[in-house]
Design an enzyme around this catalytic site. Structure first.
Site, PDB file in Angstrom:
ATOM      1  CG  ASP A   1      -1.964  -1.125   1.171  1.00 53.51           C
ATOM      2  OD1 ASP A   1      -1.959  -1.910   0.211  1.00 53.51           O
ATOM      3  OD2 ASP A   1      -2.757  -1.230   2.126  1.00 53.51           O
TER       4      ASP A   1
ATOM      5  CG  HIS B   1     -11.353   1.175  -0.270  1.00 51.74           C
ATOM      6  ND1 HIS B   1     -11.530  -0.093   0.229  1.00 51.74           N
ATOM      7  CD2 HIS B   1     -10.344   1.724   0.456  1.00 51.74           C
ATOM      8  CE1 HIS B   1     -10.670  -0.300   1.210  1.00 51.74           C
ATOM      9  NE2 HIS B   1      -9.935   0.783   1.368  1.00 51.74           N
TER      10      HIS B   1
ATOM     11  CG  HIS C   1      -8.721   5.363   2.594  1.00 56.63           C
ATOM     12  ND1 HIS C   1      -9.708   5.165   3.539  1.00 56.63           N
ATOM     13  CD2 HIS C   1      -8.127   4.160   2.410  1.00 56.63           C
ATOM     14  CE1 HIS C   1      -9.716   3.896   3.918  1.00 56.63           C
ATOM     15  NE2 HIS C   1      -8.762   3.255   3.238  1.00 56.63           N
TER      16      HIS C   1
ATOM     17  CE  LYS D   1      -4.110  -4.036   1.312  1.00 55.21           C
ATOM     18  NZ  LYS D   1      -4.852  -3.062   2.099  1.00 55.21           N
TER      19      LYS D   1
ATOM     20  CB  CYS E   1      -2.003  -2.561   5.288  1.00 55.40           C
ATOM     21  SG  CYS E   1      -3.705  -1.897   5.277  1.00 55.40           S
TER      22      CYS E   1
END
Length: 194
Positions: free
Chosen positions: A9, A53, A78, A103, A145
Site C-alpha cells: 500500500d 475501494h 481513501h 484489495k 496493513c
C-alpha cells in the site's frame, strides 16, 4: 529457498498530502525504489498491493459515512478506485513488480492476502505455485496493513522478515506494538541492508 517481496500500500493517499497520510510515507517510497534497484533480482516474486475501494459505497462499513471516523474500524474516504489517491506514490518505481494486487473492493481489507490480481489470482495461490518459502515485507502502514500482511504470511507457514527501515506507521506507539507482535509471532525484524 524461493523468496518474495511484499510492497504493501505505498499509495498517494497513505503518503504525505494524502487522505490518510503516514509521516515518512514518501521516504518509504524512495527507499523502496532504491532497494528494488539494488535487490529486485534477489526475489522470485515481487507483489505490490493497493487499497482499491469503491467510491459510491461505505465499503462494508470501512468508510465513515454517518459519524466521524474512529480511525480503528472506520476511516475517511481513501484510495477510491481509479483516482489519484489510489495510485502508487510517484516516488515508488514499480517496474520490477511482478504482480499487482488490489484489495478492499467493497469491503474492509488490511492484508495483502485479501486482494487479487486483475487476472483474479489470489496471493496464497501465487506463492504456492512459485514455491515461495520466505517473504520480506515493506510498505505502509506498519501498524495496520503491514502488520496484517506479515501475520497472514506467518499463518501461511512462510518465514517472514519485516524490513524495518522500509516501513512507516500511523503512530509510533502502535507501530512499535505491531513490530513487537510480529517478532513474537516469529517474524524477523531486519534492516533492508541485511
Amino acid at each position: 529457498m524461493t523468496r518474495a517481496l511484499f510492497i504493501v500500500d505505498v499509495q498517494n493517499d497513505f503518503t504525505e498530502g494524502g487522505a490518510l497520510a503516514v509521516a515518512g510515507g514518501d521516504a518509504v517510497a524512495r527507499g523502496l525504489t532504491a532497494y528494488l534497484s539494488a535487490h529486485a533480482a534477489d526475489y522470485d516474486l515481487i507483489i505490490a498491493s493497493r487499497d482499491w475501494h469503491e467510491g459510491h459505497t461505505d465499503n462494508g462499513g470501512h468508510f465513515a459515512t454517518d459519524a466521524a471516523p474512529d480511525f480503528v474500524d472506520t476511516w475517511p474516504v481513501h484510495c477510491v478506485a481509479d483516482t489519484p489517491g489510489a495510485d502508487y506514490d510517484a516516488e515508488l518505481v514499480t517496474d520490477a513488480v511482478t504482480h499487482h494486487v488490489k484489495k478492499g473492493q467493497g469491503m474492509p481489507a488490511y492484508s495483502l492476502f485479501e486482494g487479487t490480481t486483475d487476472a483474479g489470482e489470489k496471493v496464497s495461490s501465487l506463492l504456492s505455485v512459485h514455491g515461495v518459502t520466505d517473504v520480506d515485507v515493506a510498505g505502509l502502514a506498519t501498524d495496520y496493513c503491514v502488520r496484517a500482511s506479515a501475520l497472514d504470511a506467518i499463518e501461511h507457514g512462510l518465514r517472514v522478515r519485516v524490513l524495518t527501515d522500509l516501513v512507516a506507521g500511523v503512530a509510533l506507539e502502535t507501530s512499535d506494538a505491531a513490530l513487537a507482535e510480529l517478532a513474537h509471532a516469529g517474524a524477523e525484524l531486519v534492516g533492508a541492508a541485511a
